[in-house]
Design a protein around this motif. Structure first.
Motif, short mmCIF file in Angstrom:
data_model
loop_
_atom_site.label_atom_id
_atom_site.label_comp_id
_atom_site.label_asym_id
_atom_site.label_seq_id
_atom_site.Cartn_x
_atom_site.Cartn_y
_atom_site.Cartn_z
N SER A 472 0.83 -1.20 0.00
CA SER A 472 0.00 0.00 0.00
C SER A 472 0.87 1.25 0.00
N VAL A 563 -4.05 4.52 -0.08
CA VAL A 563 -4.81 4.74 1.16
C VAL A 563 -4.61 6.20 1.56
N ARG A 609 -8.67 4.36 -1.15
CA ARG A 609 -9.51 4.19 0.04
C ARG A 609 -9.30 5.41 0.95
N GLU A 651 -7.84 1.94 11.21
CA GLU A 651 -8.32 2.14 9.84
C GLU A 651 -7.29 1.68 8.81
N TYR A 652 -6.04 1.98 9.07
CA TYR A 652 -4.98 1.50 8.17
C TYR A 652 -4.99 -0.03 8.10
N PHE A 655 -7.83 -1.38 5.99
CA PHE A 655 -7.55 -1.31 4.56
C PHE A 655 -6.55 -2.38 4.15
#
Length: 667
Positions: A472, A563, A609, A651-652, A655
């Motif tokens: 990511s 992200v 995202r 949240e990371y 994802f």
């Protein structure tokens, strides 16, 4: 055959190096406090000084010790007064006169005229104690008890005057003989001769050695050179002069009159005056003119009073050392022995621990000097702090959702080469070699014999870390407008960035993280720069510029999942003009909103995202972020400040899980 030998062990006070019973230095607490201050805008140097001043949860700081110093000083002044010697002389004088009157009254053989003359002398003594003592210097005492009391006055005055210059002399000369007093007089003569030669530069080391060989028992400080001897004597003599300066004019006059009767020898005062003159000439930089305001009820003798004045001077020196407000100040500058003498052993342990803590921070790799000479948090300190912040975030996540610790690396990719202890729920393969080695070492440490076999324990197992299959590109946009600092959100924002940075750099090394701060303008920053960034009092929340930088970062990593995480407490109030300057307006202008939304569309066009973290309860911000999230298929999270780090890290990780199916993680 020789019999058994018995050995006796002697135990004494420990005096070889650091105190083995001192509490351990808590670097974690210190680093956490220093980092918070640094993130709030302090320089690391100032943050270190502030921690040493405040101390820790179980550690006294400079301010605590300074308060104790000031309290000790007040106690000494409020407890004592300078009447002790005068009261003792008056009591001995009254005792002598009373004994003489009784003797005169019962002596039937005495001539009536002689008795009347003596009684008249006693009846007409001056009201001043000193004058009365001098008046009776030539009196022919009829009472042996009276004569003894009067002689005690002369003995007391001599011992007190000597005790002012030589600590302990009052006790040493108690019940002294004429030979003892003659030895002291000879010592004073030899001492003044040595000091006179030193003033003229004519003395030699042999002169000092000969003096100490002859009179060394009078100097318990055991000076090794003439300068050390002068230092010890001058400090005491300066304190004696300050004691004299602290007396009222009446007390000084009384003392001068009484001094003539010391040991019944005027030569003593001449020798002491010569000594004071020599010492003042040799050490003029000492405080010879100061005074103190004693206001207590406990009378002190001249020697004890001089000792208290020395204590006050030592307390003043400690107060200056504890302020640490001079260039190059260090905790090691504090005189721990003086702290012990004045405040006790617990305070000395605190002072020593502060010095050890500062030395450990400076020399242990947690603080470092940059090229410009300023002090900064080292990479090692940043890693330790990031690890602690990530652990806090993981704990909050676990408590909130029942998740495992956030230390998991990817579960289904290539091995990273690192291992870690097995934890419940891990699906990674075991590192057999490391696990068996751990079992052998544990068995040996527990007293077992590895040669007889080992039993594998769950504590021995280590697993192989693996990289996740997906990678990511992560951009964390953090609001650095002044409202973040004004509302107490500055430090939580930085702690959040540091926790996320540590997670990505240690557990998801294949991911790329970009930190972008946005105020009136936006700027990509390293974690060091962001951590040390001070709040600037300027207006503007330029999310538009931050999104431009985010788009550039995502374009540089086209093969990675994008992200976008945005932390802010205000609506966009600035945008970047084509010529590079920022345009600011409050309330936000439609053009600022239009450019921000257009740029967000460009960033999220590639499937980015997106999550917005809203700080505060501003209705306008809530409405604006909700619309943005709906537009790009993202979401808005409104965490409490204490939960911001856990919210962003969680949240990371959410994802990351969405990027592959075989990573076993429960959020």
């Amino acid at each position: 055959m020789a019999g058994p030998q018995h050995h006796r062990a002697r135990y004494g006070r420990y005096a070889g190096g650091p105190d083995p019973l001192a509490p351990p230095v808590d670097l974690a607490e210190a680093l956490d406090a220093i980092a918070d201050d640094v993130m709030a805008g302090y320089s690391p140097e100032r943050a270190l000084r502030e921690f040493l001043r405040r101390g820790g949860e179980r550690q006294q700081g400079f301010d605590d010790l300074a308060r104790r110093v000031q309290q000790r000083r007040r106690d000494l002044l409020n407890r004592h007064n300078l009447d002790g010697t005068f009261q003792q002389v008056k009591e001995l004088l009254d005792k002598a006169v009373l004994a003489e009157r009784k003797q005169l009254a019962r002596d039937a053989m005495m001539d009536d005229d002689d008795r009347a003359f003596r009684e008249m002398r006693l009846d007409n003594l001056p009201a001043s104690t000193a004058a009365a003592v001098n008046e009776l210097a030539s009196y022919d005492w009829q009472s042996s008890d009276a004569r003894e009391s009067y002689e005690q006055i002369k003995d007391l005055l001599g011992r007190e005057l000597l005790d002012q210059r030589f600590a302990g002399m009052k006790q040493a000369l108690q019940s002294a003989t004429d030979e003892d007093r003659q030895a002291v007089a000879e010592m004073l003569g030899d001492l003044n001769e040595l000091l006179d030669k030193h003033r003229r530069g004519e003395d030699t080391p042999e002169d000092f050695d000969a003096f100490m060989a002859k009179h060394g028992e009078h100097f318990p400080e055991n000076p090794r050179t003439v300068d050390e001897l002068i230092d010890a004597l001058a400090q005491r003599a300066a304190a004696a002069q300050r004691l004299l300066n602290s007396m009222t004019p009446e007390q000084r006059r009384e003392l001068m009159e009484l001094s003539a009767q010391a040991f019944g020898s005027a030569s003593l005062m001449a020798q002491l005056d010569a000594l004071d003159g020599n010492l003042q000439a040799l050490r003029p930089g000492l405080d010879w003119t100061g005074s103190e305001n004693f206001r207590g009820n406990e009378g002190m003798g001249l020697g004890d009073g001089t000792g208290v004045v020395q204590d006050l001077a030592e307390l003043d020196a400690l107060a200056e050392q504890l302020q640490q407000d001079y260039s190059g100040a260090r905790a090691s500058d504090i005189d721990v022995d003086a702290v012990m003498r004045q405040l006790g052993e617990d305070a000395a342990v605190s002072a020593r621990t502060l010095a050890q803590l500062e030395r450990a921070l400076r020399e242990g790799g947690l603080l470092r000097r940059s090229a410009d000479g300023s002090l900064r948090l080292s990479p090692q300190a940043m890693r330790r702090l990031g690890k602690a912040l990530l652990a806090d975030a993981a704990k909050q996540l676990s408590a909130r959702t029942g998740a495992r610790d956030a230390r998991t690396a990817g579960a289904a990719g290539e091995a990273t080469g690192a291992t870690r202890p097995w934890e419940f729920g891990d699906a990674q393969p075991w590192d057999v070699t490391r696990s068996l080695t751990n079992a052998i070492l544990r068995t040996a440490s527990e007293g077992g014999d590895p040669g007889a076999g080992v039993r594998l324990d769950v504590r021995d197992v280590e697993v192989v870390e693996t990289e996740a299959r997906t990678q990511s590109a992560v951009v964390l946009l953090v609001d650095t407008s002044y409202s973040m600092a004004a509302e107490g959100r500055w430090v939580p924002m930085k702690r959040t960035a540091l926790a996320l940075h540590h997670l990505v750099s240690t557990r998801f090394r294949g991911d790329q993280l970009q930190l972008i701060g946005f105020g009136r303008l936006a700027q990509s920053r390293s974690i060091d720069e962001l951590t040390a960034l001070p709040p600037v009092r300027e207006q503007g929340t330029n999310l538009h510029h931050a999104l431009l930088l985010a788009e550039r970062f995502f374009a540089a990593h086209p093969s990675m999942d994008a992200v976008l995480l945005v932390v802010t407490d205000g609506e966009p109030t600035a945008h970047l003009e084509s010529y590079g300057d920022a345009w600011f307006s409050w309330p936000p202008e439609p053009e600022t909103i239009r450019r921000t939304v257009t740029q967000l569309d460009r960033v999220t066009r590639r499937g980015t995202r997106t999550t917005f973290f809203r700080l505060g309860d501003d209705p306008g911000l809530r409405h604006f972020l909700d619309q943005l999230a709906d537009r790009v298929g993202g979401r808005v999270i409104a965490p409490e400040l204490d939960d911001l780090g856990a919210a962003v890290v969680g949240e990371y990780l959410r994802f990351r899980r969405a990027g592959y199916d075989d990573l076993e993680w429960e959020a």
